[in-house]
Scaffold this active site. Structure first.
Site, PDB file in Angstrom:
ATOM      1  CB  CYS A   1     -29.876 -50.161  85.947  1.00  0.00           C
ATOM      2  SG  CYS A   1     -28.223 -49.235  86.513  1.00  0.00           S
TER       3      CYS A   1
ATOM      4  CG  HIS B   1     -30.865 -51.283  90.639  1.00  0.00           C
ATOM      5  ND1 HIS B   1     -31.003 -51.968  89.990  1.00  0.00           N
ATOM      6  CD2 HIS B   1     -29.954 -50.672  90.485  1.00  0.00           C
ATOM      7  CE1 HIS B   1     -30.194 -52.083  89.013  1.00  0.00           C
ATOM      8  NE2 HIS B   1     -29.146 -51.744  89.736  1.00  0.00           N
TER       9      HIS B   1
ATOM     10  CD  GLU C   1     -34.272 -54.032  91.155  1.00  0.00           C
ATOM     11  OE1 GLU C   1     -34.482 -52.870  91.099  1.00  0.00           O
ATOM     12  OE2 GLU C   1     -33.134 -54.474  90.920  1.00  0.00           O
TER      13      GLU C   1
HETATM   14  N1  GLN Z   1     -23.335 -51.676  84.166  1.00  0.00           N
HETATM   15  C1  GLN Z   1     -24.331 -50.176  83.873  1.00  0.00           C
HETATM   16  C2  GLN Z   1     -23.199 -49.498  85.000  1.00  0.00           C
HETATM   17  O1  GLN Z   1     -22.686 -49.707  85.326  1.00  0.00           O
HETATM   18  C3  GLN Z   1     -25.976 -50.923  84.410  1.00  0.00           C
HETATM   19  C4  GLN Z   1     -25.248 -51.009  86.398  1.00  0.00           C
HETATM   20  C5  GLN Z   1     -26.423 -51.921  86.333  1.00  0.00           C
HETATM   21  O2  GLN Z   1     -27.260 -52.352  85.847  1.00  0.00           O
HETATM   22  N2  GLN Z   1     -26.692 -52.021  88.095  1.00  0.00           N
HETATM   23  O3  GLN Z   1     -23.882 -47.927  84.543  1.00  0.00           O
END
Ligand code: GLN
Length: 548
Positions: free
Chosen positions: A383, A518, A520
């Site tokens: 992410c 994600h 995970e």
């Molecule tokens: N801050 C980034 C976004 O809002 C990444 C978010 C995250 O890593 N879950 O896109």
């Protein structure tokens, strides 16, 4: 008909109620029952999405895009039912629903009160949550009630489940209470008094526990168990000792050896085959007998490097136990990299930048990514870790020196990562977001399927399709992708409708991947996860290449 096990907590929080409840669920599942789980949170926030991960730990994201308590992550790791929005609710959601009904006039002019209106709503939510799994044919729903007995906030929940057990009748509900039995060093003794008081408190509100899970740092001797039994009116065999274990995956066997599952099935009049915990025994064996080890550097903000990466740490462990590798994680504060440089990364076998929010520490993370790219160290960016990898590449390889994300610089003149304002959620509904949207619930959330480009590293790991969960606002900006691809970056997966970059990789690096989702959240100790397994294998290969 679905039967219920209500799990309450006493004395203090953080005793591992979620793990204990999930372990019981795992045993019941191994006895051939269709089990699901619910978490009831007595706080007023509508969901944990906007709560600080430092205060509340990780926000777990469900398939259908709910931002939930991290206990739901444990549930999915211990049983096969997939958690949904309805498996976790808070006081805030209950009140929101009751107030909406009140405004619509559904209470027909009656005075709306905690009892019966709030407590009825809680019961309706519990029954609704129990039905979302197994096509509504759940045998047992294990309901964990957050907080501890005696809290003002949890009273309506306890009252609601007490009423529910009365309404559903004999053999429909079972109560388990988890307490602390502290060891007082100066006296050299385990103390049962807090447990006695906690059970008394529970009985005052009309709940008589069928079993006690007594948490202690050691096994509780029989005479202490007998004392607890006598004072709390719980049969001796139902006073169960739950001592500290070095692996959470040992807890199902610990509880089964003391026949907690039989106490539950007898109380609920369920006839089920014997438990088969061989899968859990294999997991524990693999965990205790690694044949190799690697060290991964997880680069993050100091304050986040705690409970906020529960699922990620578990996913790395799962990959370890499926490759017989001990995965050591070194937590590296990205602000230290900003002040002291990347020296700390030199001994590592792989680098990982996990998800995160906000500008703080990002330049240190970018430096770590540059180090991994230039030195051919396996890199996994999740992410934010993908977005920063794109920024790093843009700045240092694609001639976009001022590349940034509008999250960190709203005026960035080379916004290679930016806010997109419209997208479709998992049901195909169009969602919108702007710089001023509410923070809660305005992210791209939940699972989304997308095809993977043939011939990529991503395809060799995932096959032709990914279906992973999201939780973010910003996206890689398609206006720059052509320039980035010309310089050697590859986008290996895109969402089918909006064409948003989902996976990036660097073909002239042995193993460098960034994912916008994600992974995970979908790893379990039983199956592990292909991306984390590939990452661990890449780290092993890199370690070996260094040794030659
Ligand atoms: N801050 C980034 C976004 O809002 C990444 C978010 C995250 O890593 N879950 O896109």
């Amino acid at each position: 008909m679905t039967k219920y096990v209500f799990v309450t907590g006493g004395v203090v929080s953080s005793l591992g109620k979620g793990i204990a409840a999930a372990s019981l669920a795992a045993i019941l599942e191994s006895r051939g029952l269709k089990v699901t789980m619910l978490k009831l949170d007595p706080y007023i926030n509508v969901d944990p999405g906007t709560m600080s991960p430092f205060q509340h730990g990780e926000v777990f994201v469900t398939e259908d895009g709910a931002e939930t308590d991290l206990d739901l992550g444990h549930y999915e790791r211990f049983i096969s039912a997939k958690m949904k929005k309805a498996n976790n609710f808070t006081t805030g959601q209950i009140y929101e629903s009751v107030l909406r009904k009140e405004r619509r006039g559904e209470y027909l002019g009656k005075t709306v009160q905690v009892i019966p209106h709030i407590t009825n709503e809680i019961q309706a939510f519990v029954e609704r949550g129990a039905k979302v799994a197994w096509d509504g044919k759940t045998d047992v729903a294990i309901v964990e009630i957050g907080g501890t007995v005696g809290d003002i906030e949890s009273l309506p929940f306890l009252e609601a489940v007490r009423q529910m057990s009365l309404r559903l009748g004999r053999n429909s509900a079972c109560f388990i209470h988890l307490t602390l039995v502290p060891f007082i060093a100066s006296a050299g003794e385990l103390k049962t008094k807090p447990t006695q008081h906690s059970v008394q408190k529970l009985r005052e509100i009309g709940i008589f526990p069928d079993a006690l899970l007594c948490r202690a740092d050691r096994r509780i001797p029989d005479d202490e168990r007998a004392k607890i039994s006598m004072f709390s009116n719980v049969p001796l065999e139902a006073v169960i000792s739950v001592w500290d274990a070095d692996s959470i995956y040992k807890i199902p066997a610990m509880l089964e050896a003391q026949q907690l599952d039989s106490i539950v099935t007898e109380k609920l009049a369920i006839d089920a085959p014997k438990a088969d915990l061989s899968k859990w025994a294999e997991i524990v064996y693999a965990q205790e007998n690694p044949v190799q080890q690697i060290t991964i550097g997880m680069v993050g903000k100091y304050v986040d490097l705690t409970e906020s990466y529960k699922s990620l740490i578990e996913a790395l462990n799962h990959a370890g136990l499926h490759t017989r590798t001990q995965v050591n994680i070194r937590y590296i504060d990205s602000e230290n990299i900003e002040s002291d440089g990347v020296g700390e990364l030199q001994k590592l076998d792989a680098v990982l930048v996990p998800g995160g929010f906000g500008k703080r520490g990002t330049e240190g993370k970018i430096a770590a990514i540059q180090y991994a790219r230039e030195n051919k160290v396996p890199y996994l960016g999740i992410c934010l870790g993908m977005q920063l990898a794109v920024i790093e590449f843009a700045r240092h390889c694609a001639g976009l020196e001022r590349a940034n994300s509008t999250e960190f610089d709203s005026q960035a003149d080379q916004p290679v990562v930016a806010l997109i304002t419209e997208w479709q959620d998992s049901t195909g509904k169009t969602e919108k977001r702007t710089e001023t949207s509410d923070l809660g619930g305005t992210m791209r959330l939940g699972s989304q399927r997308c095809p993977v480009k043939p011939g990529t590293l991503a395809e060799s790991i995932y096959g032709p399709e990914v279906n992973e969960r999201h939780r973010h606002r910003y996206e890689v900006n398609n206006n720059y992708v052509e320039q980035l691809e010309k310089a050697g970056l590859r986008i290996s997966a895109r969402t089918p409708t909006e064409n948003l970059p989902e996976i990036m990789e660097l073909p002239d690096h042995p193993w460098f991947i960034g994912v916008q989702f994600h992974p995970e959240f979908t790893s379990t100790p039983r199956d592990s996860h292909p991306l984390f397994m590939a990452y661990v294998k890449a780290a092993l290969a890199y370690k070996q290449s260094k040794a030659i």
